[in-house]
Design an enzyme around this catalytic site. Structure first.
Site, short mmCIF file in Angstrom:
data_model
loop_
_atom_site.label_atom_id
_atom_site.label_comp_id
_atom_site.label_asym_id
_atom_site.label_seq_id
_atom_site.Cartn_x
_atom_site.Cartn_y
_atom_site.Cartn_z
N HIS A 94 0.89 -1.15 0.06
CA HIS A 94 0.01 0.05 -0.04
C HIS A 94 0.93 1.49 0.01
O HIS A 94 1.50 1.53 0.86
CB HIS A 94 -1.00 0.12 1.25
CG HIS A 94 -1.79 -1.13 1.32
ND1 HIS A 94 -1.75 -2.10 2.17
CD2 HIS A 94 -2.60 -1.17 0.66
CE1 HIS A 94 -2.72 -2.96 1.85
NE2 HIS A 94 -3.57 -2.29 0.93
N THR B 244 -6.94 2.55 -6.86
CA THR B 244 -7.35 2.89 -5.26
C THR B 244 -7.44 1.72 -4.34
O THR B 244 -7.98 0.55 -4.83
CB THR B 244 -8.46 3.76 -4.78
OG1 THR B 244 -9.69 3.05 -5.20
CG2 THR B 244 -8.49 4.99 -6.03
N ASP B 245 -7.23 1.73 -2.98
CA ASP B 245 -7.68 0.70 -2.22
C ASP B 245 -9.20 1.03 -1.88
O ASP B 245 -9.82 1.82 -2.42
CB ASP B 245 -7.10 1.06 -0.93
CG ASP B 245 -6.85 -0.62 0.01
OD1 ASP B 245 -7.57 -1.44 -0.30
OD2 ASP B 245 -6.24 -0.44 0.62
N ALA B 246 -9.74 0.00 -1.14
CA ALA B 246 -11.30 0.08 -1.11
C ALA B 246 -11.83 1.45 -0.78
O ALA B 246 -11.40 2.03 0.33
CB ALA B 246 -11.67 -1.16 -0.23
N SER B 247 -12.85 1.91 -1.48
CA SER B 247 -13.47 3.14 -1.10
C SER B 247 -14.25 3.24 -0.04
O SER B 247 -14.67 4.34 0.55
CB SER B 247 -13.95 3.72 -2.17
OG SER B 247 -15.20 2.93 -2.69
#
Length: 175
Positions: free
Chosen positions: A29, A122-125
């Site tokens: 990340h 993106t990572d999870a919104s």
């Protein structure tokens, strides 16, 4: 490992192995976990490295993977104040943003300084580390405006695409 050279060696071995299977690989990340005990699922976390510390550790790892051809990078809902301030010296402490919606981290650092030209997802919104940073109508287009290529997970497809379309129509998001 706490040794960035060991981490890079292991990440390279994983990338090489998964590439043999024809699978696209993502490093995550960005800009780097482990400096903050907070969980991005419930809060925005902070990478507290100075620019120099970051370059010698996390930066060295990401730069190595970029040089090796990593196809995708996933920014986390992690702030990197030192680099945000470097690229925007007038930035105030209460204006720091998680990488997911931060132009200084995505466009200036990852794309510019590190030279990454792959896909940024993106990572999870729905994670509070992002969702807690503003109205969905603002954070959805902010991720794209920051330089992300793909927005991971929607609440309502038409609504989220509508937020991006509106940002384009009002001139905040350009081609």
């Amino acid at each position: 490992s706490k040794d960035p050279k060991v981490v890079l060696d292991m990440a390279r071995a994983y990338f090489e192995g998964i590439s043999e299977s024809g699978i696209v690989c993502a490093a995550k990340h960005f800009p780097g976990d482990g400096k903050d005990e907070r969980d991005q699922h419930v809060a925005t976390s902070v990478n507290t490295c100075s620019c120099e510390e970051w370059d010698e550790t996390y930066g060295m790892i990401y730069k190595g993977l970029i040089e090796d051809g990593i196809q995708s990078i996933m920014p986390g809902h992690i702030m990197l104040p030192a680099y945000q301030k470097k690229f925007n010296p007038d930035m105030k402490e209460d204006e720091y943003l998680p990488a997911t919606i931060c132009k200084e981290i995505i466009t200036d650092l990852l794309r510019g300084q590190l030279g990454f030209n792959g896909t940024i997802v993106t990572d999870a919104s729905h994670m509070v580390g992002l969702a807690g940073r503003g109205k969905r109508s603002e954070i959805v287009p902010k991720a794209i405006m920051a330089g992300c290529d793909m927005f991971l997970f929607y609440n309502n497809y038409e609504e989220d695409v509508g937020y991006i379309t509106k940002a384009y129509q009002n001139g905040h998001l350009t081609q």
